[in-house]
Design a protein around this motif. Structure first.
Motif, PDB file in Angstrom:
ATOM      1  N   VAL A  53       0.840  -1.207   0.000  1.00 11.67           N
ATOM      2  CA  VAL A  53       0.000   0.000   0.000  1.00 11.67           C
ATOM      3  C   VAL A  53       0.874   1.256   0.000  1.00 11.67           C
ATOM      4  O   VAL A  53       0.542   2.251  -0.660  1.00 11.67           O
ATOM      5  N   ALA A  54       1.996   1.237   0.729  1.00 11.87           N
ATOM      6  CA  ALA A  54       2.915   2.381   0.706  1.00 11.87           C
ATOM      7  C   ALA A  54       3.454   2.612  -0.706  1.00 11.87           C
ATOM      8  O   ALA A  54       3.583   3.764  -1.160  1.00 11.87           O
ATOM      9  N   GLN A  55       3.742   1.533  -1.426  1.00 16.41           N
ATOM     10  CA  GLN A  55       4.184   1.668  -2.816  1.00 16.41           C
ATOM     11  C   GLN A  55       3.072   2.240  -3.690  1.00 16.41           C
ATOM     12  O   GLN A  55       3.317   3.085  -4.568  1.00 16.41           O
ATOM     13  N   MET A  56       1.850   1.789  -3.450  1.00 17.56           N
ATOM     14  CA  MET A  56       0.722   2.255  -4.266  1.00 17.56           C
ATOM     15  C   MET A  56       0.515   3.759  -4.127  1.00 17.56           C
ATOM     16  O   MET A  56       0.361   4.473  -5.132  1.00 17.56           O
ATOM     17  N   VAL A  57       0.489   4.255  -2.899  1.00 16.68           N
ATOM     18  CA  VAL A  57       0.260   5.691  -2.717  1.00 16.68           C
ATOM     19  C   VAL A  57       1.451   6.494  -3.233  1.00 16.68           C
ATOM     20  O   VAL A  57       1.282   7.607  -3.753  1.00 16.68           O
ATOM     21  N   SER A  58       2.653   5.941  -3.132  1.00 19.15           N
ATOM     22  CA  SER A  58       3.830   6.642  -3.654  1.00 19.15           C
ATOM     23  C   SER A  58       3.787   6.707  -5.172  1.00 19.15           C
ATOM     24  O   SER A  58       4.113   7.745  -5.772  1.00 19.15           O
ATOM     25  N   VAL A  59       3.386   5.617  -5.804  1.00 20.07           N
ATOM     26  CA  VAL A  59       3.271   5.600  -7.261  1.00 20.07           C
ATOM     27  C   VAL A  59       2.217   6.610  -7.718  1.00 20.07           C
ATOM     28  O   VAL A  59       2.390   7.315  -8.714  1.00 20.07           O
ATOM     29  N   HIS A  60       1.118   6.691  -6.988  1.00 21.68           N
ATOM     30  CA  HIS A  60       0.076   7.656  -7.358  1.00 21.68           C
ATOM     31  C   HIS A  60       0.603   9.085  -7.268  1.00 21.68           C
ATOM     32  O   HIS A  60       0.365   9.903  -8.175  1.00 21.68           O
ATOM     33  N   VAL A  61       1.308   9.405  -6.192  1.00 18.72           N
ATOM     34  CA  VAL A  61       1.848  10.762  -6.040  1.00 18.72           C
ATOM     35  C   VAL A  61       2.827  11.074  -7.166  1.00 18.72           C
ATOM     36  O   VAL A  61       2.802  12.172  -7.756  1.00 18.72           O
ATOM     37  N   MET A  62       3.682  10.129  -7.505  1.00 15.84           N
ATOM     38  CA  MET A  62       4.645  10.357  -8.591  1.00 15.84           C
ATOM     39  C   MET A  62       3.943  10.483  -9.938  1.00 15.84           C
ATOM     40  O   MET A  62       4.362  11.273 -10.795  1.00 15.84           O
ATOM     41  N   ALA A  63       2.875   9.706 -10.129  1.00 17.06           N
ATOM     42  CA  ALA A  63       2.127   9.809 -11.385  1.00 17.06           C
ATOM     43  C   ALA A  63       1.500  11.197 -11.528  1.00 17.06           C
ATOM     44  O   ALA A  63       1.531  11.803 -12.610  1.00 17.06           O
ATOM     45  N   MET A  64       0.931  11.699 -10.455  1.00 17.12           N
ATOM     46  CA  MET A  64       0.356  13.041 -10.509  1.00 17.12           C
ATOM     47  C   MET A  64       1.434  14.108 -10.720  1.00 17.12           C
ATOM     48  O   MET A  64       1.193  15.128 -11.373  1.00 17.12           O
ATOM     49  N   ARG A  65       2.616  13.865 -10.191  1.00 16.31           N
ATOM     50  CA  ARG A  65       3.720  14.801 -10.413  1.00 16.31           C
ATOM     51  C   ARG A  65       4.132  14.806 -11.885  1.00 16.31           C
ATOM     52  O   ARG A  65       4.410  15.864 -12.471  1.00 16.31           O
ATOM     53  N   CYS A  66       4.162  13.604 -12.488  1.00 21.49           N
ATOM     54  CA  CYS A  66       4.478  13.519 -13.914  1.00 21.49           C
ATOM     55  C   CYS A  66       3.383  14.170 -14.751  1.00 21.49           C
ATOM     56  O   CYS A  66       3.663  14.792 -15.786  1.00 21.49           O
ATOM     57  N   ALA A  67       2.124  14.033 -14.324  1.00 22.53           N
ATOM     58  CA  ALA A  67       1.035  14.691 -15.041  1.00 22.53           C
ATOM     59  C   ALA A  67       1.190  16.210 -14.998  1.00 22.53           C
ATOM     60  O   ALA A  67       0.892  16.914 -15.977  1.00 22.53           O
TER      61      ALA A  67
END
Length: 220
Positions: A103-117
């Motif tokens: 779950v920690a990886q999931m929320v981190s991936v989401h934050v990074m994805a939004m940063r890339c967006a």
């Protein structure tokens, strides 16, 4: 390894003039590290352990430090990102250390994805646009894969129920053999068999009619 405090006991009522214990879990960042922002340190630690789904303080400190590093924006930890990540972890409710890491990886991936967006939206040239688009695409594909992995892991830990002696009403189909119910799916170890008596084969019926006709002809 430090064990987790007991959180099953009800929290003490606040004294007159004191505010109630906040339910929102937040972290306090300082040059010396990270700490739980709660008026009762022991109670705050217990709530954080429960939210992360881990069993001891060492695991909690490790997950929190990793989330802090993943929240970094502009070279410094972002309190808004960190509060969001903690809230998302809590809402998904990891149940053990494996789920806590995933779950920690999931929320981190989401934050990074939004940063890339964000970078994609503010790209100034084709190179920046392509770089941000590729990174966003990879992260966007990673998140559903992580979600599927979490779902599979949770389904494996669900109890398996075996049902025998299944009764079937008229017009239904019986399931012969043991029936295993797992993750809301019923699977039989043998194919279903109809409860109705099977009709005689056409060839057998014709032979019986021919034999009866032959007997009548002989008697005549």
């Amino acid at each position: 390894m430090t064990t987790a405090p007991d959180i099953t006991a009800p929290a003490m009522a606040a004294a007159p003039g004191q505010s109630q214990t906040p339910t929102v879990l937040r972290l306090k960042l300082s040059p010396h590290g990270v700490s739980i922002d709660h008026p009762d340190p022991e109670r705050g630690e217990a709530l954080m352990l429960n939210a992360l789904g881990v069993a001891d303080r060492d695991a909690m400190d490790g997950i929190l430090r990793q989330l802090v590093k993943a929240s970094v924006n502009g070279g410094r930890a972002d309190k808004v990102n960190l509060a969001f990540m903690i809230s998302m972890v809590k809402s998904i409710r990891p149940r053990d250390s494996v789920e806590a890491m995933l779950v920690a990886q999931m929320v981190s991936v989401h934050v990074m994805a939004m940063r890339c967006a964000k970078h994609l939206a503010h790209a100034n040239d084709l190179a920046q646009h392509d770089s941000a688009a590729r990174a966003l695409g990879r992260l966007a594909r990673t998140f559903p894969a992580q979600l599927e992995a979490l779902s599979r892991y949770r389904s494996q830990s669900e109890p398996v129920i075996t049902v025998q002696n299944v009764s079937v009403a008229d017009g239904g189909n019986a399931i012969v053999g043991n029936v295993t119910q797992h993750a809301n799916v019923i699977v039989s170890d043998q194919p279903p068999a109809s409860t109705a008596l099977s009709a005689p084969k056409p060839a057998r019926a014709r032979r019986r009619r021919n034999s009866a006709d032959a007997k009548r002809d002989a008697q005549a």
